[in-house]
Design a protein around this motif. Sequence first.
Motif, PDB file in Angstrom:
ATOM      1  N   CYS A  53    -120.222 -90.261  53.654  1.00 16.01           N
ATOM      2  CA  CYS A  53    -119.077 -90.797  52.905  1.00 16.01           C
ATOM      3  C   CYS A  53    -117.960 -89.791  52.748  1.00 16.01           C
ATOM      4  O   CYS A  53    -116.781 -90.163  52.653  1.00 16.01           O
ATOM      5  CB  CYS A  53    -119.539 -91.269  51.537  1.00 16.01           C
ATOM      6  SG  CYS A  53    -120.740 -92.581  51.688  1.00 16.01           S
ATOM      7  N   MET A  54    -118.281 -88.532  52.748  1.00 15.48           N
ATOM      8  CA  MET A  54    -117.236 -87.531  52.657  1.00 15.48           C
ATOM      9  C   MET A  54    -116.421 -87.535  53.940  1.00 15.48           C
ATOM     10  O   MET A  54    -115.215 -87.307  53.926  1.00 15.48           O
ATOM     11  CB  MET A  54    -117.857 -86.146  52.418  1.00 15.48           C
ATOM     12  CG  MET A  54    -116.857 -85.091  52.016  1.00 15.48           C
ATOM     13  SD  MET A  54    -115.921 -85.490  50.544  1.00 15.48           S
ATOM     14  CE  MET A  54    -117.067 -85.022  49.275  1.00 15.48           C
TER      15      MET A  54
ATOM     16  N   ALA B 296    -123.601 -77.238  36.788  1.00 16.09           N
ATOM     17  CA  ALA B 296    -124.172 -78.434  36.170  1.00 16.09           C
ATOM     18  C   ALA B 296    -124.321 -79.563  37.182  1.00 16.09           C
ATOM     19  O   ALA B 296    -125.250 -80.366  37.081  1.00 16.09           O
ATOM     20  CB  ALA B 296    -123.289 -78.881  35.004  1.00 16.09           C
ATOM     21  N   VAL B 297    -123.405 -79.621  38.126  1.00 20.26           N
ATOM     22  CA  VAL B 297    -123.473 -80.697  39.127  1.00 20.26           C
ATOM     23  C   VAL B 297    -124.786 -80.607  39.883  1.00 20.26           C
ATOM     24  O   VAL B 297    -125.415 -81.606  40.193  1.00 20.26           O
ATOM     25  CB  VAL B 297    -122.260 -80.580  40.087  1.00 20.26           C
ATOM     26  CG1 VAL B 297    -122.684 -80.690  41.520  1.00 20.26           C
ATOM     27  CG2 VAL B 297    -121.258 -81.640  39.780  1.00 20.26           C
ATOM     28  N   HIS B 303    -125.013 -86.743  34.611  1.00 18.39           N
ATOM     29  CA  HIS B 303    -124.484 -86.347  33.311  1.00 18.39           C
ATOM     30  C   HIS B 303    -122.987 -86.069  33.403  1.00 18.39           C
ATOM     31  O   HIS B 303    -122.211 -86.497  32.553  1.00 18.39           O
ATOM     32  CB  HIS B 303    -125.220 -85.092  32.846  1.00 18.39           C
ATOM     33  CG  HIS B 303    -124.768 -84.584  31.534  1.00 18.39           C
ATOM     34  ND1 HIS B 303    -124.990 -85.252  30.353  1.00 18.39           N
ATOM     35  CD2 HIS B 303    -124.094 -83.465  31.193  1.00 18.39           C
ATOM     36  CE1 HIS B 303    -124.479 -84.565  29.359  1.00 18.39           C
ATOM     37  NE2 HIS B 303    -123.935 -83.467  29.830  1.00 18.39           N
ATOM     38  N   LEU B 304    -122.597 -85.377  34.480  1.00 12.98           N
ATOM     39  CA  LEU B 304    -121.173 -85.076  34.627  1.00 12.98           C
ATOM     40  C   LEU B 304    -120.375 -86.328  34.889  1.00 12.98           C
ATOM     41  O   LEU B 304    -119.273 -86.497  34.381  1.00 12.98           O
ATOM     42  CB  LEU B 304    -120.956 -84.094  35.783  1.00 12.98           C
ATOM     43  CG  LEU B 304    -121.163 -82.630  35.454  1.00 12.98           C
ATOM     44  CD1 LEU B 304    -120.746 -81.793  36.634  1.00 12.98           C
ATOM     45  CD2 LEU B 304    -120.345 -82.254  34.245  1.00 12.98           C
ATOM     46  N   ILE B 305    -120.936 -87.208  35.695  1.00 11.33           N
ATOM     47  CA  ILE B 305    -120.180 -88.402  36.075  1.00 11.33           C
ATOM     48  C   ILE B 305    -120.021 -89.355  34.915  1.00 11.33           C
ATOM     49  O   ILE B 305    -118.951 -89.937  34.749  1.00 11.33           O
ATOM     50  CB  ILE B 305    -120.847 -89.104  37.266  1.00 11.33           C
ATOM     51  CG1 ILE B 305    -120.537 -88.326  38.528  1.00 11.33           C
ATOM     52  CG2 ILE B 305    -120.371 -90.518  37.375  1.00 11.33           C
ATOM     53  CD1 ILE B 305    -120.429 -89.167  39.743  1.00 11.33           C
ATOM     54  N   SER B 396    -127.216 -86.788  46.458  1.00 10.91           N
ATOM     55  CA  SER B 396    -126.697 -85.457  46.750  1.00 10.91           C
ATOM     56  C   SER B 396    -125.289 -85.529  47.329  1.00 10.91           C
ATOM     57  O   SER B 396    -124.486 -84.609  47.139  1.00 10.91           O
ATOM     58  CB  SER B 396    -127.640 -84.692  47.665  1.00 10.91           C
ATOM     59  OG  SER B 396    -127.827 -85.404  48.855  1.00 10.91           O
ATOM     60  N   SER B 397    -124.957 -86.619  48.031  1.00  6.39           N
ATOM     61  CA  SER B 397    -123.558 -86.750  48.455  1.00  6.39           C
ATOM     62  C   SER B 397    -122.655 -86.969  47.254  1.00  6.39           C
ATOM     63  O   SER B 397    -121.490 -86.532  47.257  1.00  6.39           O
ATOM     64  CB  SER B 397    -123.327 -87.908  49.422  1.00  6.39           C
ATOM     65  OG  SER B 397    -124.485 -88.310  50.024  1.00  6.39           O
ATOM     66  N   LEU B 398    -123.191 -87.637  46.237  1.00  4.12           N
ATOM     67  CA  LEU B 398    -122.411 -87.810  45.012  1.00  4.12           C
ATOM     68  C   LEU B 398    -122.043 -86.455  44.426  1.00  4.12           C
ATOM     69  O   LEU B 398    -120.921 -86.239  43.953  1.00  4.12           O
ATOM     70  CB  LEU B 398    -123.245 -88.621  44.016  1.00  4.12           C
ATOM     71  CG  LEU B 398    -122.521 -89.192  42.809  1.00  4.12           C
ATOM     72  CD1 LEU B 398    -121.417 -90.113  43.252  1.00  4.12           C
ATOM     73  CD2 LEU B 398    -123.514 -89.942  41.942  1.00  4.12           C
ATOM     74  N   GLU B 399    -123.019 -85.545  44.472  1.00  6.39           N
ATOM     75  CA  GLU B 399    -122.729 -84.182  44.016  1.00  6.39           C
ATOM     76  C   GLU B 399    -121.536 -83.619  44.767  1.00  6.39           C
ATOM     77  O   GLU B 399    -120.658 -82.975  44.181  1.00  6.39           O
ATOM     78  CB  GLU B 399    -123.934 -83.276  44.287  1.00  6.39           C
ATOM     79  CG  GLU B 399    -125.044 -83.369  43.279  1.00  6.39           C
ATOM     80  CD  GLU B 399    -126.205 -82.461  43.642  1.00  6.39           C
ATOM     81  OE1 GLU B 399    -125.958 -81.368  44.202  1.00  6.39           O
ATOM     82  OE2 GLU B 399    -127.350 -82.864  43.395  1.00  6.39           O
ATOM     83  N   GLY B 400    -121.539 -83.862  46.078  1.00  3.21           N
ATOM     84  CA  GLY B 400    -120.431 -83.358  46.897  1.00  3.21           C
ATOM     85  C   GLY B 400    -119.099 -83.890  46.424  1.00  3.21           C
ATOM     86  O   GLY B 400    -118.103 -83.163  46.396  1.00  3.21           O
ATOM     87  N   PHE B 401    -119.078 -85.148  46.012  1.00  5.13           N
ATOM     88  CA  PHE B 401    -117.811 -85.731  45.559  1.00  5.13           C
ATOM     89  C   PHE B 401    -117.331 -85.116  44.265  1.00  5.13           C
ATOM     90  O   PHE B 401    -116.140 -84.833  44.095  1.00  5.13           O
ATOM     91  CB  PHE B 401    -117.937 -87.250  45.417  1.00  5.13           C
ATOM     92  CG  PHE B 401    -117.671 -87.949  46.704  1.00  5.13           C
ATOM     93  CD1 PHE B 401    -118.704 -88.323  47.532  1.00  5.13           C
ATOM     94  CD2 PHE B 401    -116.372 -88.203  47.116  1.00  5.13           C
ATOM     95  CE1 PHE B 401    -118.459 -88.948  48.741  1.00  5.13           C
ATOM     96  CE2 PHE B 401    -116.124 -88.824  48.329  1.00  5.13           C
ATOM     97  CZ  PHE B 401    -117.168 -89.197  49.138  1.00  5.13           C
TER      98      PHE B 401
END
Lengths: 135, 480
Positions: A53-54, B296-297, B303-305, B396-401
Amino acid sequence: MNQESVMHYQVDPWNYYMMRVRRRRMEEEDEMERVMRIVSESAVVIFSSSSCCMCHAMKSLFCGMGVNTMVHELDQDSKGKQMEKTLMRLLATNSTTLPVVFIGGKLVGSMDTLLAFHVNGSLVPLLKQAGALWL
Amino acid sequence: MASQRIGEIGSSESEPSSQHVPYGVLHGITTSTSSLMNQGSSFDFGELEEAIVLQGIKIRNDEGKASLFTSKPAATLEMFPSWPIRFQQTPRLGGSKSGGESTDSGSTELQFDTDSPISVKASSSDHQNRAFDQIQQQETATNDVLRTETSQNQSTAKSYQEKKKGASSTSEKTLDPKTLRRLAQNREAAKKSRLRKKAYVQQLETSRLRLANLEQDLQRARSQGLFMGCGGNTSPGKPGAAIFDMEYARWVEEDERQLVEVRNGLQGALTDNELRVIVEGYLCHYDELFQLKGVAVHSDVFHLINGIWTSPAERPFLWIGGFRPSDLITMLMQQLEPLAEQQMVGICELRHSSHQAEDALTQGHEQLQHSIVHTIAGGPVVDGVQQMVAAMAKISSLEGFVRQGDNLRQQSLHQLCRILTVRQAARCFLIIGEYYGRLRALSSLWTSRPRETLITDDNSCQATTELQMLQPSHSHFSSF
């Protein structure tokens, strides 16, 4: 050649090892050459993965700026894994780095470098210089 | 205390019927010796006396008290040269006798101590009884007394009681100055030990309270971690969220402090260089925040989101775990009205590029969300474990975002400082800090609002005016 190498191994293990190393280096050089060949073909080249997605975000960024990019989906390439390894070596990192973008044949980097360049205003001149942007 | 004992013993000798004990050691000794001379039956008391005196010397020397008595005990020693010194037997026999002794125990370790550092009332009566009964057990009696006297741990309350009882009987005796002095010294010593004990007990109490508080905090943090971990995780699972909350709270405090510094810097006549130092300090402060979030991410991206770490009023404006740079820049542009031409251009460009980046990231983020939904919903041929593995990869891709979002925010702030002059940058930070301060104040007002009344337009205006009392400018709410 195989028999030779086997005999070499039996007779001279160090030479055999050196031969293996040399062959791997040549392969790597081949890979690098291939990558360089690909990136010089187009002003903006993105190495991406169709499921990432990135990568999609990066493509949308360039689209939003009106830049035509050449996208190389590594998961659909037969030699994709090797190219990914080459890219990782280029970026001097051990983690998977897609997407990776090259502008004007030169390495720019991953998404965070691209964003940094864009925010500090150096992306547009770079694109113009590479001929990807006319305005 | 030893002298006191000696006194008591002495008095108990001379007044076997009395339950009270006098203070005067010397007095006691002299009376006891005289009584010894007189009575002749209490042979054991004489020995007792000597032992007492000797022990008294030892103790007093140990305590380092000035000895009025050093001479005296020597004199008394000479009086009974033939009688052997007993106190080295005390430790051995201490164990055997402690059971029989009175069991007042202010203090702890030694068995000697349990014989009542100074619950002498009981022990003295015991001594009396024993002395009369045990002519054969004179040694043990001696040792008992020695033990009671050698105990130096002060159960001062008992000593005080005992002394009080002693005082009444003292008045019946003739008080020579040395006796008086010794009495006074005893009193002081007892008072000192009482105070010491009180201080120690207070210290214990406070550390007990502190321990209880710490345990509470720890429990709260752990339970917060549990709550943040969506209840499915084990307790050591998600401390990252709680840690981040704590660190963020500290960051907010530091932020307020820096804000005051910037405000003072702007109002005062600081040179540009000094202001630059402040501005760079503020920039570093924000960099720290992004670093914290980066850590934290990795430990807890949800939690961050979900933004629980921000104040309630900030949450609607949350974009991928933080503020939206283009919105912030828009707000700043309105406040920083007198801008030079090229600065205006620079800021507009910055706003434009960050807007583009935000759009790109938003699109990628949406695609990620769709793909997560798709993965978790599963399909006809998707295996459970495989599904979970794929879902974990998406997370883990969410972390990337979130990381890219923070990267964008950080880069925007840095670029802003590059475009603006030092003074303008300082004003920028002041505006940002005040803005978030107001948001937080609004949050706390809102959470403490009276539940019955509806928040009408009038009320919200009141709220804003209240906030305006905190800070002078009030254009922010109109812009949002």
